[in-house]
Motif scaffolding. Sequence first.
Motif, PDB file in Angstrom:
ATOM      1  N   ARG A 130     -48.462  21.649  17.745  1.00  0.00           N
ATOM      2  CA  ARG A 130     -49.752  21.136  17.275  1.00  0.00           C
ATOM      3  C   ARG A 130     -50.092  21.818  15.965  1.00  0.00           C
ATOM      4  O   ARG A 130     -50.049  23.037  15.853  1.00  0.00           O
ATOM      5  CB  ARG A 130     -50.851  21.423  18.311  1.00  0.00           C
ATOM      6  CG  ARG A 130     -52.179  20.772  17.942  1.00  0.00           C
ATOM      7  CD  ARG A 130     -53.214  20.989  19.009  1.00  0.00           C
ATOM      8  NE  ARG A 130     -53.579  22.403  19.089  1.00  0.00           N
ATOM      9  CZ  ARG A 130     -54.474  22.892  19.942  1.00  0.00           C
ATOM     10  NH1 ARG A 130     -55.071  22.097  20.802  1.00  0.00           N
ATOM     11  NH2 ARG A 130     -54.754  24.176  19.962  1.00  0.00           N
ATOM     12  N   SER A 189     -62.299   8.350  18.028  1.00  0.00           N
ATOM     13  CA  SER A 189     -62.426   8.768  19.422  1.00  0.00           C
ATOM     14  C   SER A 189     -63.535   9.799  19.552  1.00  0.00           C
ATOM     15  O   SER A 189     -63.797  10.568  18.623  1.00  0.00           O
ATOM     16  CB  SER A 189     -61.103   9.365  19.908  1.00  0.00           C
ATOM     17  OG  SER A 189     -61.263   9.950  21.180  1.00  0.00           O
ATOM     18  N   VAL A 193     -59.116  14.738  18.049  1.00  0.00           N
ATOM     19  CA  VAL A 193     -57.812  14.155  17.740  1.00  0.00           C
ATOM     20  C   VAL A 193     -56.871  15.286  17.324  1.00  0.00           C
ATOM     21  O   VAL A 193     -57.203  16.105  16.475  1.00  0.00           O
ATOM     22  CB  VAL A 193     -57.921  13.110  16.617  1.00  0.00           C
ATOM     23  CG1 VAL A 193     -56.540  12.596  16.221  1.00  0.00           C
ATOM     24  CG2 VAL A 193     -58.821  11.954  17.051  1.00  0.00           C
ATOM     25  N   GLU A 234     -53.112  16.514  15.856  1.00  0.00           N
ATOM     26  CA  GLU A 234     -51.917  16.140  15.118  1.00  0.00           C
ATOM     27  C   GLU A 234     -50.768  17.044  15.561  1.00  0.00           C
ATOM     28  O   GLU A 234     -50.879  18.256  15.522  1.00  0.00           O
ATOM     29  CB  GLU A 234     -52.135  16.291  13.610  1.00  0.00           C
ATOM     30  CG  GLU A 234     -50.900  15.981  12.785  1.00  0.00           C
ATOM     31  CD  GLU A 234     -51.103  16.220  11.302  1.00  0.00           C
ATOM     32  OE1 GLU A 234     -50.123  16.109  10.546  1.00  0.00           O
ATOM     33  OE2 GLU A 234     -52.244  16.544  10.899  1.00  0.00           O
ATOM     34  N   THR A 274     -47.342  12.660  15.463  1.00  0.00           N
ATOM     35  CA  THR A 274     -48.164  11.870  16.372  1.00  0.00           C
ATOM     36  C   THR A 274     -49.602  12.350  16.265  1.00  0.00           C
ATOM     37  O   THR A 274     -49.863  13.542  16.071  1.00  0.00           O
ATOM     38  CB  THR A 274     -47.713  11.999  17.848  1.00  0.00           C
ATOM     39  OG1 THR A 274     -47.890  13.345  18.287  1.00  0.00           O
ATOM     40  CG2 THR A 274     -46.277  11.580  18.021  1.00  0.00           C
ATOM     41  N   ARG A 277     -53.040  12.103  18.596  1.00  0.00           N
ATOM     42  CA  ARG A 277     -53.346  11.725  19.969  1.00  0.00           C
ATOM     43  C   ARG A 277     -54.584  12.450  20.472  1.00  0.00           C
ATOM     44  O   ARG A 277     -55.016  13.462  19.931  1.00  0.00           O
ATOM     45  CB  ARG A 277     -52.161  12.025  20.878  1.00  0.00           C
ATOM     46  CG  ARG A 277     -51.805  13.493  20.992  1.00  0.00           C
ATOM     47  CD  ARG A 277     -50.398  13.647  21.520  1.00  0.00           C
ATOM     48  NE  ARG A 277     -50.114  15.013  21.976  1.00  0.00           N
ATOM     49  CZ  ARG A 277     -48.892  15.492  22.118  1.00  0.00           C
ATOM     50  NH1 ARG A 277     -47.843  14.731  21.866  1.00  0.00           N
ATOM     51  NH2 ARG A 277     -48.697  16.725  22.539  1.00  0.00           N
ATOM     52  N   THR A 278     -55.126  11.889  21.524  1.00  0.00           N
ATOM     53  CA  THR A 278     -56.196  12.524  22.277  1.00  0.00           C
ATOM     54  C   THR A 278     -55.641  12.870  23.648  1.00  0.00           C
ATOM     55  O   THR A 278     -54.461  12.639  23.937  1.00  0.00           O
ATOM     56  CB  THR A 278     -57.402  11.583  22.422  1.00  0.00           C
ATOM     57  OG1 THR A 278     -57.025  10.480  23.262  1.00  0.00           O
ATOM     58  CG2 THR A 278     -57.865  11.052  21.070  1.00  0.00           C
ATOM     59  N   ASP A 279     -56.485  13.399  24.516  1.00  0.00           N
ATOM     60  CA  ASP A 279     -56.045  13.673  25.885  1.00  0.00           C
ATOM     61  C   ASP A 279     -55.673  12.395  26.620  1.00  0.00           C
ATOM     62  O   ASP A 279     -54.914  12.420  27.600  1.00  0.00           O
ATOM     63  CB  ASP A 279     -57.153  14.393  26.669  1.00  0.00           C
ATOM     64  CG  ASP A 279     -57.306  15.842  26.226  1.00  0.00           C
ATOM     65  OD1 ASP A 279     -56.359  16.370  25.627  1.00  0.00           O
ATOM     66  OD2 ASP A 279     -58.381  16.426  26.476  1.00  0.00           O
ATOM     67  N   CYS A 281     -54.548   9.237  25.073  1.00  0.00           N
ATOM     68  CA  CYS A 281     -53.511   8.330  24.561  1.00  0.00           C
ATOM     69  C   CYS A 281     -52.986   8.794  23.202  1.00  0.00           C
ATOM     70  O   CYS A 281     -53.602   9.635  22.531  1.00  0.00           O
ATOM     71  CB  CYS A 281     -54.054   6.902  24.443  1.00  0.00           C
ATOM     72  SG  CYS A 281     -55.367   6.734  23.216  1.00  0.00           S
ATOM     73  N   VAL A 282     -51.842   8.207  22.821  1.00  0.00           N
ATOM     74  CA  VAL A 282     -51.287   8.394  21.482  1.00  0.00           C
ATOM     75  C   VAL A 282     -51.893   7.328  20.571  1.00  0.00           C
ATOM     76  O   VAL A 282     -51.809   6.133  20.853  1.00  0.00           O
ATOM     77  CB  VAL A 282     -49.748   8.284  21.501  1.00  0.00           C
ATOM     78  CG1 VAL A 282     -49.199   8.310  20.085  1.00  0.00           C
ATOM     79  CG2 VAL A 282     -49.150   9.411  22.335  1.00  0.00           C
ATOM     80  N   LEU A 283     -52.520   7.753  19.495  1.00  0.00           N
ATOM     81  CA  LEU A 283     -53.180   6.838  18.573  1.00  0.00           C
ATOM     82  C   LEU A 283     -52.230   6.301  17.507  1.00  0.00           C
ATOM     83  O   LEU A 283     -52.336   5.150  17.083  1.00  0.00           O
ATOM     84  CB  LEU A 283     -54.354   7.537  17.885  1.00  0.00           C
ATOM     85  CG  LEU A 283     -55.421   8.125  18.802  1.00  0.00           C
ATOM     86  CD1 LEU A 283     -56.369   9.007  18.015  1.00  0.00           C
ATOM     87  CD2 LEU A 283     -56.182   7.001  19.502  1.00  0.00           C
ATOM     88  N   ARG A 303     -48.035   7.002  15.704  1.00  0.00           N
ATOM     89  CA  ARG A 303     -46.768   7.722  15.696  1.00  0.00           C
ATOM     90  C   ARG A 303     -45.957   7.225  14.503  1.00  0.00           C
ATOM     91  O   ARG A 303     -45.815   6.019  14.302  1.00  0.00           O
ATOM     92  CB  ARG A 303     -46.012   7.478  17.003  1.00  0.00           C
ATOM     93  CG  ARG A 303     -44.680   8.172  17.104  1.00  0.00           C
ATOM     94  CD  ARG A 303     -43.929   7.786  18.379  1.00  0.00           C
ATOM     95  NE  ARG A 303     -44.588   8.312  19.581  1.00  0.00           N
ATOM     96  CZ  ARG A 303     -45.109   7.579  20.538  1.00  0.00           C
ATOM     97  NH1 ARG A 303     -45.104   6.263  20.431  1.00  0.00           N
ATOM     98  NH2 ARG A 303     -45.649   8.128  21.610  1.00  0.00           N
TER      99      ARG A 303
END
Length: 201
Positions: free
Chosen positions: A111, A121, A125, A127, A143, A145-147, A149-151, A153
């Motif tokens: 991360r 969201s 978010v 990265e 990627t 993403r949040t907890d 889903c992947v927003l 890629r």
Amino acid sequence: MGGGETVPCTPTHTTHTRGSRVVAVDLSRRRLARIPAAPGLHPLCADMRRLPLSRTADQVVIPYSTFQLLRTAEDRERALAEAVRIMRPGATLHIDVSSNFDLRESSDWQRVLSASCEEVSRQPVEEWERTRSHPDHILIDKTFRTDECVLLRFTEHWTHLRALNLEAALVRAGLTLERVDHGYGGGASPHRRIYHARRPL
């Protein structure tokens, strides 16, 4: 600039003098839409390898490692040929590249950023990125993403500075290399190299 054109390819910010015309070229309409409007500034959605422009440019700027995103020597030769084609005799080309990509080693997912982005969201978010090193380039998988889903890629492909052979490529394009600046001055970003080349009169 003498009232001619300056053509920054793939800019995020441009400045120009009164009475000049700046054409900001980018493949992304969304990125072009984020450029603040200014007199004489003309966004153009186009490919630097196929510029729908004529020979009117006093200066062409290829900023912040954009040239290193071109994946093949043929693509880079085409981009330089297009730059030369639209340059007036005596015009200058400025290419900003980085040696940082040459030094990065392969790494597993990590991360690199966590921030709020309420437009996307209510959750933070994150990265994440992974680096895969190759002899002449690196691939950076990213990627967002949040907890839940992947927003997004995608993978970035950055050609190493040493693989560009930029001085020889500029000469082959018919340009005269005038100087290479190391960094932005005052010790800022010493990994950057700014090549300045001129089209002969």
